[in-house]
Design a protein around this motif. Structure first.
Motif, PDB file in Angstrom:
ATOM      1  N   ALA A  19       0.836  -1.204   0.000  1.00 16.77           N
ATOM      2  CA  ALA A  19       0.000   0.000   0.000  1.00 16.77           C
ATOM      3  C   ALA A  19       0.865   1.246   0.000  1.00 16.77           C
ATOM      4  O   ALA A  19       0.541   2.246  -0.645  1.00 16.77           O
ATOM      5  N   LYS A  20       1.994   1.196   0.684  1.00 17.30           N
ATOM      6  CA  LYS A  20       2.907   2.344   0.705  1.00 17.30           C
ATOM      7  C   LYS A  20       3.546   2.560  -0.658  1.00 17.30           C
ATOM      8  O   LYS A  20       3.857   3.684  -1.036  1.00 17.30           O
ATOM      9  N   LEU A  21       3.730   1.510  -1.435  1.00 16.52           N
ATOM     10  CA  LEU A  21       4.374   1.622  -2.740  1.00 16.52           C
ATOM     11  C   LEU A  21       3.443   2.146  -3.827  1.00 16.52           C
ATOM     12  O   LEU A  21       3.883   2.439  -4.929  1.00 16.52           O
ATOM     13  N   GLU A  22       2.158   2.293  -3.512  1.00 13.20           N
ATOM     14  CA  GLU A  22       1.211   2.849  -4.488  1.00 13.20           C
ATOM     15  C   GLU A  22       1.578   4.304  -4.780  1.00 13.20           C
ATOM     16  O   GLU A  22       2.014   5.014  -3.866  1.00 13.20           O
ATOM     17  N   PRO A  23       1.418   4.760  -6.023  1.00 11.90           N
ATOM     18  CA  PRO A  23       1.732   6.158  -6.348  1.00 11.90           C
ATOM     19  C   PRO A  23       0.947   7.128  -5.472  1.00 11.90           C
ATOM     20  O   PRO A  23      -0.259   6.979  -5.293  1.00 11.90           O
ATOM     21  N   GLY A  24       1.646   8.084  -4.886  1.00 11.24           N
ATOM     22  CA  GLY A  24       1.015   9.107  -4.068  1.00 11.24           C
ATOM     23  C   GLY A  24       0.773   8.719  -2.624  1.00 11.24           C
ATOM     24  O   GLY A  24       0.317   9.541  -1.832  1.00 11.24           O
ATOM     25  N   ALA A  25       1.054   7.470  -2.254  1.00 10.38           N
ATOM     26  CA  ALA A  25       0.812   7.025  -0.887  1.00 10.38           C
ATOM     27  C   ALA A  25       1.921   7.530   0.031  1.00 10.38           C
ATOM     28  O   ALA A  25       3.087   7.544  -0.344  1.00 10.38           O
ATOM     29  N   SER A  26       1.552   7.937   1.228  1.00 11.92           N
ATOM     30  CA  SER A  26       2.547   8.358   2.214  1.00 11.92           C
ATOM     31  C   SER A  26       2.566   7.350   3.353  1.00 11.92           C
ATOM     32  O   SER A  26       1.569   6.685   3.639  1.00 11.92           O
ATOM     33  N   VAL A  27       3.713   7.265   4.015  1.00  9.99           N
ATOM     34  CA  VAL A  27       3.845   6.343   5.136  1.00  9.99           C
ATOM     35  C   VAL A  27       2.839   6.707   6.221  1.00  9.99           C
ATOM     36  O   VAL A  27       2.177   5.838   6.792  1.00  9.99           O
ATOM     37  N   ALA A  28       2.694   8.000   6.507  1.00  5.57           N
ATOM     38  CA  ALA A  28       1.782   8.436   7.561  1.00  5.57           C
ATOM     39  C   ALA A  28       0.342   8.020   7.262  1.00  5.57           C
ATOM     40  O   ALA A  28      -0.363   7.514   8.140  1.00  5.57           O
ATOM     41  N   ALA A  29      -0.097   8.230   6.011  1.00  8.04           N
ATOM     42  CA  ALA A  29      -1.477   7.887   5.655  1.00  8.04           C
ATOM     43  C   ALA A  29      -1.704   6.384   5.721  1.00  8.04           C
ATOM     44  O   ALA A  29      -2.738   5.921   6.220  1.00  8.04           O
ATOM     45  N   VAL A  30      -0.748   5.613   5.232  1.00  7.73           N
ATOM     46  CA  VAL A  30      -0.874   4.149   5.266  1.00  7.73           C
ATOM     47  C   VAL A  30      -0.885   3.665   6.716  1.00  7.73           C
ATOM     48  O   VAL A  30      -1.688   2.808   7.094  1.00  7.73           O
ATOM     49  N   ALA A  31      -0.004   4.230   7.542  1.00  5.13           N
ATOM     50  CA  ALA A  31       0.053   3.829   8.953  1.00  5.13           C
ATOM     51  C   ALA A  31      -1.273   4.128   9.654  1.00  5.13           C
ATOM     52  O   ALA A  31      -1.772   3.292  10.418  1.00  5.13           O
ATOM     53  N   ARG A  32      -1.841   5.289   9.401  1.00  3.32           N
ATOM     54  CA  ARG A  32      -3.137   5.628  10.012  1.00  3.32           C
ATOM     55  C   ARG A  32      -4.231   4.673   9.544  1.00  3.32           C
ATOM     56  O   ARG A  32      -5.062   4.221  10.333  1.00  3.32           O
ATOM     57  N   HIS A  33      -4.211   4.372   8.231  1.00  2.00           N
ATOM     58  CA  HIS A  33      -5.245   3.488   7.682  1.00  2.00           C
ATOM     59  C   HIS A  33      -5.206   2.114   8.345  1.00  2.00           C
ATOM     60  O   HIS A  33      -6.255   1.539   8.664  1.00  2.00           O
ATOM     61  N   TYR A  34      -4.020   1.575   8.547  1.00  4.94           N
ATOM     62  CA  TYR A  34      -3.879   0.229   9.118  1.00  4.94           C
ATOM     63  C   TYR A  34      -3.706   0.257  10.641  1.00  4.94           C
ATOM     64  O   TYR A  34      -3.520  -0.789  11.258  1.00  4.94           O
ATOM     65  N   GLU A  35      -3.743   1.467  11.225  1.00  2.00           N
ATOM     66  CA  GLU A  35      -3.604   1.640  12.667  1.00  2.00           C
ATOM     67  C   GLU A  35      -2.308   1.030  13.194  1.00  2.00           C
ATOM     68  O   GLU A  35      -2.298   0.270  14.161  1.00  2.00           O
ATOM     69  N   VAL A  36      -1.202   1.373  12.527  1.00  2.00           N
ATOM     70  CA  VAL A  36       0.123   0.954  12.981  1.00  2.00           C
ATOM     71  C   VAL A  36       1.000   2.194  13.091  1.00  2.00           C
ATOM     72  O   VAL A  36       0.687   3.256  12.552  1.00  2.00           O
ATOM     73  N   ASN A  37       2.099   2.059  13.785  1.00  2.00           N
ATOM     74  CA  ASN A  37       3.053   3.150  13.927  1.00  2.00           C
ATOM     75  C   ASN A  37       3.805   3.331  12.607  1.00  2.00           C
ATOM     76  O   ASN A  37       4.204   2.357  11.972  1.00  2.00           O
ATOM     77  N   ALA A  38       4.018   4.588  12.214  1.00  2.00           N
ATOM     78  CA  ALA A  38       4.721   4.866  10.956  1.00  2.00           C
ATOM     79  C   ALA A  38       6.124   4.268  10.962  1.00  2.00           C
ATOM     80  O   ALA A  38       6.608   3.794   9.926  1.00  2.00           O
ATOM     81  N   ASN A  39       6.793   4.267  12.118  1.00  2.00           N
ATOM     82  CA  ASN A  39       8.134   3.669  12.193  1.00  2.00           C
ATOM     83  C   ASN A  39       8.098   2.180  11.859  1.00  2.00           C
ATOM     84  O   ASN A  39       9.045   1.639  11.295  1.00  2.00           O
ATOM     85  N   GLN A  40       7.006   1.532  12.221  1.00  2.00           N
ATOM     86  CA  GLN A  40       6.862   0.111  11.902  1.00  2.00           C
ATOM     87  C   GLN A  40       6.752  -0.084  10.393  1.00  2.00           C
ATOM     88  O   GLN A  40       7.318  -1.017   9.824  1.00  2.00           O
ATOM     89  N   VAL A  41       6.030   0.817   9.720  1.00  2.00           N
ATOM     90  CA  VAL A  41       5.901   0.735   8.262  1.00  2.00           C
ATOM     91  C   VAL A  41       7.275   0.894   7.610  1.00  2.00           C
ATOM     92  O   VAL A  41       7.631   0.166   6.688  1.00  2.00           O
ATOM     93  N   PHE A  42       8.073   1.861   8.112  1.00  2.00           N
ATOM     94  CA  PHE A  42       9.431   2.039   7.588  1.00  2.00           C
ATOM     95  C   PHE A  42      10.255   0.763   7.771  1.00  2.00           C
ATOM     96  O   PHE A  42      10.965   0.331   6.861  1.00  2.00           O
ATOM     97  N   ALA A  43      10.156   0.145   8.933  1.00  2.00           N
ATOM     98  CA  ALA A  43      10.928  -1.078   9.202  1.00  2.00           C
ATOM     99  C   ALA A  43      10.494  -2.209   8.270  1.00  2.00           C
ATOM    100  O   ALA A  43      11.343  -2.932   7.724  1.00  2.00           O
ATOM    101  N   TRP A  44       9.199  -2.367   8.079  1.00  2.00           N
ATOM    102  CA  TRP A  44       8.716  -3.425   7.195  1.00  2.00           C
ATOM    103  C   TRP A  44       9.095  -3.141   5.753  1.00  2.00           C
ATOM    104  O   TRP A  44       9.409  -4.046   4.999  1.00  2.00           O
ATOM    105  N   ARG A  45       9.094  -1.869   5.379  1.00  2.00           N
ATOM    106  CA  ARG A  45       9.496  -1.509   4.016  1.00  2.00           C
ATOM    107  C   ARG A  45      10.958  -1.875   3.778  1.00  2.00           C
ATOM    108  O   ARG A  45      11.309  -2.400   2.735  1.00  2.00           O
TER     109      ARG A  45
END
Length: 113
Positions: A19-45
């Motif tokens: 979801a983060k790799l979709e054009p225009g997607a931001s880590v913050a928006a994806v993290a909010r959507h999935y209710e996870v910490n943005a730092n976790q999204v960075f780590a998984w990425r």
């Protein structure tokens, strides 16, 4: 209040990274959507990246041109006209037979006024 660590299934982690790799997607928006910490999204990425996902990767394909490319616009005739309104009250009427160099020169003079 006790903070508990959640255990996220790997399939969900990959879905979030995709979801983060979709054009225009931001880590913050994806993290909010999935209710996870943005730092976790960075780590998984970093962990999965695009290579670890089952998604199509854009690639270049060869193109072969044959013959002439047809023009999408009809040809311009000397009778064709365009009217350009400029700031300062200037109005310029240009015929289809005006060259680009002449038009550039006229617009340059009018811009300096």
């Amino acid at each position: 209040m006790h903070r508990r660590n959640r255990s996220w299934p790997e399939s969900l982690k990959r879905e979030i990274v995709a979801a983060k790799l979709e054009p225009g997607a931001s880590v913050a928006a994806v993290a909010r959507h999935y209710e996870v910490n943005a730092n976790q999204v960075f780590a998984w990425r970093r962990r999965f990246g695009a290579a670890g996902l089952d998604i199509m990767t854009p690639t270049l394909v060869p193109v072969v041109l044959t013959g002439e490319v047809p023009s999408l616009a009809p040809p311009i005739t000397p009778d064709d006209r365009i009217e350009i309104e400029l700031t300062g009250g200037y109005r310029l009427c240009v015929g289809g037979d005006a060259s680009a160099a002449t038009l550039r020169r006229v617009l340059g003079v009018l811009e300096r006024r």
